[in-house]
Design a protein around this motif. Sequence first.
Motif, PDB file in Angstrom:
ATOM      1  N   THR A  27       0.848  -1.194   0.000  1.00 33.90           N
ATOM      2  CA  THR A  27       0.000   0.000   0.000  1.00 33.90           C
ATOM      3  C   THR A  27       0.882   1.242   0.000  1.00 33.90           C
ATOM      4  N   GLY A  28       0.256   2.378  -0.223  1.00 30.23           N
ATOM      5  CA  GLY A  28       1.003   3.621  -0.157  1.00 30.23           C
ATOM      6  C   GLY A  28       0.174   4.781  -0.661  1.00 30.23           C
ATOM      7  N   TYR A  29       0.802   5.931  -0.677  1.00 29.64           N
ATOM      8  CA  TYR A  29       0.140   7.168  -1.079  1.00 29.64           C
ATOM      9  C   TYR A  29       0.765   7.706  -2.348  1.00 29.64           C
ATOM     10  N   ALA A  30      -0.084   8.263  -3.217  1.00 32.13           N
ATOM     11  CA  ALA A  30       0.404   8.945  -4.412  1.00 32.13           C
ATOM     12  C   ALA A  30       1.007  10.285  -4.007  1.00 32.13           C
ATOM     13  N   VAL A  31       2.047  10.665  -4.701  1.00 29.81           N
ATOM     14  CA  VAL A  31       2.605  11.994  -4.501  1.00 29.81           C
ATOM     15  C   VAL A  31       1.955  12.935  -5.507  1.00 29.81           C
ATOM     16  N   LYS A  32       2.018  14.216  -5.240  1.00 32.22           N
ATOM     17  CA  LYS A  32       1.364  15.213  -6.085  1.00 32.22           C
ATOM     18  C   LYS A  32       1.755  15.020  -7.552  1.00 32.22           C
ATOM     19  N   PHE A  36      -1.618   7.190 -10.871  1.00 34.62           N
ATOM     20  CA  PHE A  36      -1.786   6.079  -9.932  1.00 34.62           C
ATOM     21  C   PHE A  36      -1.043   4.802 -10.325  1.00 34.62           C
ATOM     22  N   THR A  39       2.309   5.109  -9.018  1.00 37.48           N
ATOM     23  CA  THR A  39       2.353   4.987  -7.561  1.00 37.48           C
ATOM     24  C   THR A  39       2.562   3.529  -7.179  1.00 37.48           C
ATOM     25  N   GLU A  43       5.741   2.441  -5.002  1.00 37.15           N
ATOM     26  CA  GLU A  43       5.522   1.913  -3.646  1.00 37.15           C
ATOM     27  C   GLU A  43       6.023   0.477  -3.505  1.00 37.15           C
ATOM     28  N   GLY A  63     -12.280   6.159   1.161  1.00 37.14           N
ATOM     29  CA  GLY A  63     -11.541   5.753   2.342  1.00 37.14           C
ATOM     30  C   GLY A  63     -11.853   6.644   3.516  1.00 37.14           C
ATOM     31  N   ARG A  67     -10.266  10.593   1.704  1.00 44.54           N
ATOM     32  CA  ARG A  67      -9.303   9.789   0.951  1.00 44.54           C
ATOM     33  C   ARG A  67     -10.024   8.821   0.012  1.00 44.54           C
ATOM     34  N   GLU A  69      -9.453   5.264  -2.051  1.00 46.31           N
ATOM     35  CA  GLU A  69      -8.595   4.084  -2.086  1.00 46.31           C
ATOM     36  C   GLU A  69      -8.725   3.444  -3.456  1.00 46.31           C
TER      37      GLU A  69
END
Length: 118
Positions: A27-32, A36, A39, A43, A63, A67, A69
């Motif tokens: 899992t992880g977060y997208a950066v600006k 996707f 990402t 990640e 989410g 957020r 998901e």
Amino acid sequence: MVRNERCQVLLLKHRMWPADRPWGLPTGYAVKSEEFPMTVVREVREETGLEVVPGRLVQVTSGYRLRAEIAYEALHVGGTLKLDGFEILEAKWFDPDALPEGMQESHVQLIKTDGAPT
């Protein structure tokens, strides 16, 4: 959801997740401004050292708070397993019908309802 050529799923034992549910998908977060699928590539590489090719979009859900998901399928294509010891305790390949105890239920459902890659 990273799969290998044998259709096994890559699961990670996360250090900062609840002790009774440490296993789950990468899992992880997208950066600006990051797309996707990229990402997913970043990640997985950061957490495991493995290289993947992103595949189809599998699921989009809302989410926590605002957020979103987003789950993608990805195919393992190379790299050497090297865990991010800060976040990840262990990484293993599992058959979808033999998942470990202590998994995030949402990840189990994603694996079980998605089936094999297309």
